[in-house]
Scaffold this active site. Sequence first.
Site, mmCIF file in Angstrom:
data_model
loop_
_atom_site.group_PDB
_atom_site.id
_atom_site.type_symbol
_atom_site.label_atom_id
_atom_site.label_comp_id
_atom_site.label_asym_id
_atom_site.label_seq_id
_atom_site.Cartn_x
_atom_site.Cartn_y
_atom_site.Cartn_z
ATOM 1 N N LYS A 1 0.810 -1.229 0.000
ATOM 2 C CA LYS A 1 0.000 0.000 0.000
ATOM 3 C C LYS A 1 0.842 1.278 0.000
ATOM 4 O O LYS A 1 0.403 2.302 -0.507
ATOM 5 C CB LYS A 1 -0.954 0.010 1.201
ATOM 6 N N ASP B 1 -10.040 2.480 1.387
ATOM 7 C CA ASP B 1 -10.264 1.915 2.741
ATOM 8 C C ASP B 1 -11.126 2.871 3.572
ATOM 9 O O ASP B 1 -12.177 2.504 4.080
ATOM 10 C CB ASP B 1 -8.932 1.729 3.490
ATOM 11 N N GLY C 1 -7.218 2.096 17.842
ATOM 12 C CA GLY C 1 -6.273 1.615 16.844
ATOM 13 C C GLY C 1 -5.595 2.750 16.102
ATOM 14 O O GLY C 1 -6.125 3.878 16.016
ATOM 15 N N ALA C 2 -4.399 2.445 15.568
ATOM 16 C CA ALA C 2 -3.622 3.456 14.844
ATOM 17 C C ALA C 2 -2.832 2.807 13.709
ATOM 18 O O ALA C 2 -1.822 3.337 13.264
ATOM 19 C CB ALA C 2 -2.684 4.173 15.813
ATOM 20 N N GLY D 1 -2.973 0.688 9.739
ATOM 21 C CA GLY D 1 -3.309 1.135 8.385
ATOM 22 C C GLY D 1 -4.778 1.522 8.242
ATOM 23 O O GLY D 1 -5.105 2.562 7.642
ATOM 24 N N ALA D 2 -5.677 0.698 8.785
ATOM 25 C CA ALA D 2 -7.111 0.987 8.645
ATOM 26 C C ALA D 2 -7.460 2.265 9.405
ATOM 27 O O ALA D 2 -8.190 3.128 8.902
ATOM 28 C CB ALA D 2 -7.934 -0.198 9.167
ATOM 29 N N ASN E 1 -4.829 3.999 21.578
ATOM 30 C CA ASN E 1 -3.974 2.917 21.072
ATOM 31 C C ASN E 1 -3.026 2.445 22.158
ATOM 32 O O ASN E 1 -2.630 3.216 23.024
ATOM 33 C CB ASN E 1 -3.161 3.404 19.852
ATOM 34 N N GLY F 1 -18.318 -3.853 9.703
ATOM 35 C CA GLY F 1 -17.159 -3.817 8.808
ATOM 36 C C GLY F 1 -17.428 -4.430 7.445
ATOM 37 O O GLY F 1 -16.658 -4.198 6.504
HETATM 38 P P1 NDP Z 1 -2.520 -3.031 11.549
HETATM 39 O O1 NDP Z 1 -1.745 -4.252 11.927
HETATM 40 O O2 NDP Z 1 -1.889 -1.970 10.722
HETATM 41 O O3 NDP Z 1 -3.020 -2.303 12.944
HETATM 42 C C1 NDP Z 1 -3.613 -3.057 13.954
HETATM 43 C C2 NDP Z 1 -4.102 -2.109 15.069
HETATM 44 O O4 NDP Z 1 -4.830 -2.893 16.015
HETATM 45 C C3 NDP Z 1 -2.998 -1.409 15.833
HETATM 46 O O5 NDP Z 1 -3.419 -0.132 16.212
HETATM 47 C C4 NDP Z 1 -2.832 -2.311 17.072
HETATM 48 O O6 NDP Z 1 -2.355 -1.610 18.191
HETATM 49 C C5 NDP Z 1 -4.262 -2.706 17.313
HETATM 50 N N1 NDP Z 1 -4.415 -3.959 18.050
HETATM 51 C C6 NDP Z 1 -4.130 -5.212 17.611
HETATM 52 N N2 NDP Z 1 -4.437 -6.116 18.568
HETATM 53 C C7 NDP Z 1 -4.914 -5.404 19.640
HETATM 54 C C8 NDP Z 1 -5.386 -5.761 20.945
HETATM 55 N N3 NDP Z 1 -5.429 -7.037 21.339
HETATM 56 N N4 NDP Z 1 -5.808 -4.780 21.767
HETATM 57 C C9 NDP Z 1 -5.754 -3.490 21.368
HETATM 58 N N5 NDP Z 1 -5.312 -3.083 20.153
HETATM 59 C C10 NDP Z 1 -4.895 -4.039 19.296
HETATM 60 O O7 NDP Z 1 -3.841 -3.570 10.904
HETATM 61 P P2 NDP Z 1 -4.820 -2.778 9.910
HETATM 62 O O8 NDP Z 1 -5.031 -1.411 10.435
HETATM 63 O O9 NDP Z 1 -4.360 -2.950 8.500
HETATM 64 O O10 NDP Z 1 -6.156 -3.627 10.045
HETATM 65 C C11 NDP Z 1 -6.918 -3.592 11.247
HETATM 66 C C12 NDP Z 1 -8.201 -4.357 11.006
HETATM 67 O O11 NDP Z 1 -8.972 -3.660 10.035
HETATM 68 C C13 NDP Z 1 -8.011 -5.776 10.451
HETATM 69 O O12 NDP Z 1 -8.693 -6.675 11.274
HETATM 70 C C14 NDP Z 1 -8.664 -5.754 9.081
HETATM 71 O O13 NDP Z 1 -9.408 -6.931 8.844
HETATM 72 C C15 NDP Z 1 -9.612 -4.581 9.210
HETATM 73 N N6 NDP Z 1 -9.839 -3.942 7.920
HETATM 74 C C16 NDP Z 1 -11.127 -3.951 7.460
HETATM 75 C C17 NDP Z 1 -11.404 -3.401 6.245
HETATM 76 C C18 NDP Z 1 -12.816 -3.450 5.767
HETATM 77 O O14 NDP Z 1 -13.027 -3.129 4.597
HETATM 78 N N7 NDP Z 1 -13.778 -3.812 6.587
HETATM 79 C C19 NDP Z 1 -10.352 -2.764 5.415
HETATM 80 C C20 NDP Z 1 -9.045 -2.766 6.012
HETATM 81 C C21 NDP Z 1 -8.817 -3.360 7.228
HETATM 82 P P3 NDP Z 1 -0.775 -1.403 18.491
HETATM 83 O O15 NDP Z 1 -0.310 -0.301 17.586
HETATM 84 O O16 NDP Z 1 -0.760 -1.006 19.926
HETATM 85 O O17 NDP Z 1 -0.123 -2.723 18.210
#
Ligand code: NDP
Length: 283
Positions: A71, A107, A130-131, A133-134, A154, A248
């Site tokens: 991306k 997205d 969260g912080a 990509g999404a 986050n 979602g």
């Molecule tokens: P990333 O890996 O880039 O980011 C994940 C985020 O989730 C981070 O902020 C991370 O926090 C946080 N996180 C993960 N596990 C936990 C937890 N147990 N408790 C608290 N925070 C947590 O992933 P993406 O942003 O790319 O994707 C996130 C979700 O979005 C995915 O599940 C994906 O399926 C969904 N998505 C849905 C789309 C749709 O069209 N519906 C499109 C794109 C994505 P930290 O920074 O602290 O690790």
Amino acid sequence: MAQNFLSKLVGSFSQGAADNPTVAMIEAAFSHHNLDIRYINCEVPPDRLRDAVNGARAMGWIGFNCSIPHKVSVIEHLDGLGESAAVMGAVNCAVLRDGKFIGENTDGKGFLQSLREVVDPGGKTVVMFGAGGAARAIGVELALAGAARIIIVNRGKERGQALVDLLNTKTSAKAELVIWQGMCKIPKDVEIVVNATSVGLYPDVDARLDLDPESLRAGLVVADVIPNPPRTWLIRQAEDRGCDVVDGLGMLVNQGVIGVKYWTGVDVDPLVMRDKLEEIFAA
Ligand code: NDP
């Protein structure tokens, strides 16, 4: 009359392409609307991305999606960027315009389209978990749509601060970071809550956010990015408490709708795509 055997081509470049159902969703829409276009789902490693984009140019593709891990790195192979993609520094959809591949990001736009069916984020205060990509894509679109205040919650400080800094420097929204330690409560002045973490995604379907569900009051709009399963713990808790919910699956479907609109100018029926995804996720 002479027949035309030359279909238009679009597709996707990613790693882990075999797990991505977008091809089935988009082709269901092409078929429903009698569009003679093929969507080719391609497994492309990082060191072949340049060749893949040049291949798409050579073959006259009218656009393509790109997903993890391309991306950000795809940008150097494109000819320009749309507004929100430029702010985010991430592209998931390239569109052929006047012979040039322009990078867009659907997205956050897909999310926004789903959200707008329930509420206009203009002037609103938002909490977003969260912080990654999404969250980055959604945060930028919310800000460009006029959200007044965005509170990013986050666990990790670095990613959270990077998103807050991006929003504060490149948009007119006021963003702030709350480091997520222990159970979070939604403040009373918040109007929209967004889960943009991966918590709740299949197969970890019973995972729950560290959030006090009692702080979800009636009248709040609660949105979740998790498409599979769409009825996450957060969505169920919010519904039980009289919140308006946005799941979602709608975000995923609307990304497809927006991508096809970019590529063809045609407004496809989101229900056809949603039905196809529900069939796939139920299998
Ligand atoms: P990333 O890996 O880039 O980011 C994940 C985020 O989730 C981070 O902020 C991370 O926090 C946080 N996180 C993960 N596990 C936990 C937890 N147990 N408790 C608290 N925070 C947590 O992933 P993406 O942003 O790319 O994707 C996130 C979700 O979005 C995915 O599940 C994906 O399926 C969904 N998505 C849905 C789309 C749709 O069209 N519906 C499109 C794109 C994505 P930290 O920074 O602290 O690790």
